[in-house]
Design a protein around this motif. Structure first.
Motif, PDB file in Angstrom:
ATOM      1  N   THR A   1      55.676  45.520  28.884  1.00  0.00           N
ATOM      2  CA  THR A   1      56.726  45.223  27.919  1.00  0.00           C
ATOM      3  C   THR A   1      56.124  44.623  26.662  1.00  0.00           C
ATOM      4  OG1 THR A   1      58.302  44.828  29.698  1.00  0.00           O
ATOM      5  CG2 THR A   1      58.852  43.917  27.549  1.00  0.00           C
TER       6      THR A   1
ATOM      7  N   SER B   1      62.132  48.102  25.536  1.00  0.00           N
ATOM      8  CA  SER B   1      63.102  47.088  25.951  1.00  0.00           C
ATOM      9  C   SER B   1      64.196  46.937  24.908  1.00  0.00           C
ATOM     10  CB  SER B   1      62.382  45.748  26.125  1.00  0.00           C
ATOM     11  OG  SER B   1      63.304  44.702  26.249  1.00  0.00           O
ATOM     12  N   ARG B   2      65.425  46.753  25.335  1.00  0.00           N
ATOM     13  CA  ARG B   2      66.526  46.577  24.384  1.00  0.00           C
ATOM     14  C   ARG B   2      66.344  45.311  23.560  1.00  0.00           C
ATOM     15  NH1 ARG B   2      70.233  42.747  26.187  1.00  0.00           N
ATOM     16  NH2 ARG B   2      70.063  42.302  28.389  1.00  0.00           N
ATOM     17  N   GLU B   3      65.505  44.430  24.043  1.00  0.00           N
ATOM     18  CA  GLU B   3      65.265  43.169  23.339  1.00  0.00           C
ATOM     19  C   GLU B   3      64.510  43.371  22.035  1.00  0.00           C
ATOM     20  OE1 GLU B   3      66.913  40.856  24.574  1.00  0.00           O
ATOM     21  OE2 GLU B   3      67.088  41.358  26.678  1.00  0.00           O
TER      22      GLU B   3
ATOM     23  N   MET C   1      60.719  37.674  31.212  1.00  0.00           N
ATOM     24  CA  MET C   1      60.358  38.570  30.123  1.00  0.00           C
ATOM     25  C   MET C   1      59.341  37.909  29.185  1.00  0.00           C
ATOM     26  SD  MET C   1      62.878  40.573  27.497  1.00  0.00           S
ATOM     27  CE  MET C   1      64.026  40.832  28.817  1.00  0.00           C
TER      28      MET C   1
ATOM     29  N   SER D   1      64.734  52.403  28.573  1.00  0.00           N
ATOM     30  CA  SER D   1      63.554  51.778  29.156  1.00  0.00           C
ATOM     31  C   SER D   1      62.566  52.864  29.552  1.00  0.00           C
ATOM     32  CB  SER D   1      63.973  50.990  30.402  1.00  0.00           C
ATOM     33  OG  SER D   1      62.846  50.679  31.181  1.00  0.00           O
TER      34      SER D   1
END
Length: 167
Positions: free
Chosen positions: A14, A116-118, A78, A128
């Motif tokens: 990530t 990642s949507r973050e 995360m 993803s």
């Protein structure tokens, strides 16, 4: 062979931009501080009302607390395991993490961010790299057609039209 496996391990990690990491750290601090104290206050207040079996306020506050604690665990995990920065530039024309990918699925053009949507700062769809579609296009070259198995069991062909860096 070991070279390609190292590359694929590296690609599935990530990645977060510094901006996204800062945003997540601020959310975590808010959840662990003022928001947690607020929930505890609600629970204590509802508990003081007496019988907990029929106390809707108590049960709602406990449910909210559970969701919040889950988000805290998710954020901590995360942030502890993410790489901050920009994913290393891969081979030109190859789909990688942090890329805005355009594909053709059954005649429909779909554009999405792979990762990642973050990390998304815009209103963009995010898939993803662990999703069936994301896993299928990760490492594919522009112009290549790949397939994946949808949750309903159908095999779906995907033509990779474009891949550009999102960061």
């Amino acid at each position: 062979m070991s070279n390609s496996s190292n590359s694929s391990n590296h690609e599935t990690q990530t990645w977060l931009t510094q901006e996204a990491a800062d945003r997540l750290k601020a959310e975590l601090a808010d959840l662990e501080g003022p928001r947690r104290a607020d929930i505890i206050g609600k629970i204590e207040s509802a508990r003081a009302e007496g019988d907990l079996k029929e106390n809707g306020g108590y049960h709602a506050a406990r449910e909210e607390q559970g969701k919040m604690e889950g988000r805290i665990r998710q954020l901590k995990h995360m942030l502890e395991h993410a790489h901050i920065g920009t994913p290393p530039a891969g081979e030109s024309g190859v789909v990688g993490l942090g890329m805005l990918v355009t594909v053709d699925i059954g005649g429909s053009e779909i554009k999405f961010l792979l990762g990642s949507r973050e990390i998304a700062t815009d209103d963009v769809d995010v898939y993803s790299e662990k999703s069936p579609l994301g896993a299928a296009v990760l490492g594919a070259k522009v112009g290549q057609t790949v397939t994946y198995t949808a949750p309903n069991g159908k095999t779906i062909s995907v033509a990779v039209l474009e891949a550009q860096t999102y960061f």
